[in-house]
Design a protein around this motif. Sequence first.
Motif, short mmCIF file in Angstrom:
data_model
loop_
_atom_site.label_atom_id
_atom_site.label_comp_id
_atom_site.label_asym_id
_atom_site.label_seq_id
_atom_site.Cartn_x
_atom_site.Cartn_y
_atom_site.Cartn_z
N ILE A 268 30.95 -5.34 108.35
CA ILE A 268 30.74 -3.94 108.71
C ILE A 268 31.99 -3.36 109.34
O ILE A 268 32.41 -2.24 109.01
N ALA A 269 32.64 -4.11 110.23
CA ALA A 269 33.87 -3.64 110.88
C ALA A 269 34.99 -3.44 109.86
O ALA A 269 35.73 -2.45 109.92
N ALA A 270 35.09 -4.36 108.90
CA ALA A 270 36.12 -4.22 107.87
C ALA A 270 35.87 -2.98 107.01
O ALA A 270 36.80 -2.24 106.68
N ALA A 271 34.63 -2.72 106.66
CA ALA A 271 34.31 -1.54 105.86
C ALA A 271 34.62 -0.26 106.62
O ALA A 271 35.18 0.69 106.05
N ILE A 272 34.32 -0.23 107.90
CA ILE A 272 34.61 0.95 108.71
C ILE A 272 36.12 1.17 108.81
O ILE A 272 36.60 2.31 108.70
N MET A 273 36.87 0.09 108.97
CA MET A 273 38.33 0.23 109.05
C MET A 273 38.91 0.77 107.74
O MET A 273 39.79 1.62 107.75
N VAL A 274 38.40 0.27 106.63
CA VAL A 274 38.89 0.75 105.33
C VAL A 274 38.58 2.23 105.17
O VAL A 274 39.43 3.02 104.75
N ILE A 275 37.37 2.62 105.52
CA ILE A 275 36.97 4.02 105.38
C ILE A 275 37.82 4.91 106.28
O ILE A 275 38.22 6.01 105.89
N CYS A 276 38.12 4.44 107.48
CA CYS A 276 38.93 5.26 108.41
C CYS A 276 40.40 5.30 108.02
O CYS A 276 41.08 6.30 108.24
N LEU A 277 40.91 4.23 107.48
CA LEU A 277 42.35 4.17 107.17
C LEU A 277 42.72 4.82 105.84
O LEU A 277 43.84 5.27 105.68
#
Length: 130
Positions: A91-100
């Motif tokens: 979940i954290a990796a997906a959020i980082m990808v979406i934000c970056l």
Amino acid sequence: MEERYYKLIEDYSKKTIGSEDLTDLLIWVGSSQQNQQIFRESLQAFEAADYSLKKPVNQQKSWLAIQKHIEDSAEQSLIIKRINYRKYFAIAAAIMVICLLPALYFNSFHSKKPKLLLITKFTIRVDRKG
């Protein structure tokens, strides 16, 4: 009351009384109301004593079952914790990808300096003779 009858009541409660002794006990119990009361009270005391003596064995079995359950639960909780950490990591990796992604997009297109287009004015003179 004679000591013999206490022994017979004890044997009766343990179900180890012989037939001749059982007959003597029944005759004694039937001889008076007081003997019946003594028999009931003594029998309850012997049964309570037997129960309390057997209780530690049952407690030991129960304790072993509890320890086994705790060990099984500990193993399962480690698996559950590992699964939960993996889920949170994903979940954290997906959020980082979406934000970056938007940040990378805007930095790549908007940070470039616009190319200066040099437009020069040419004057063309055409001589009209004629």
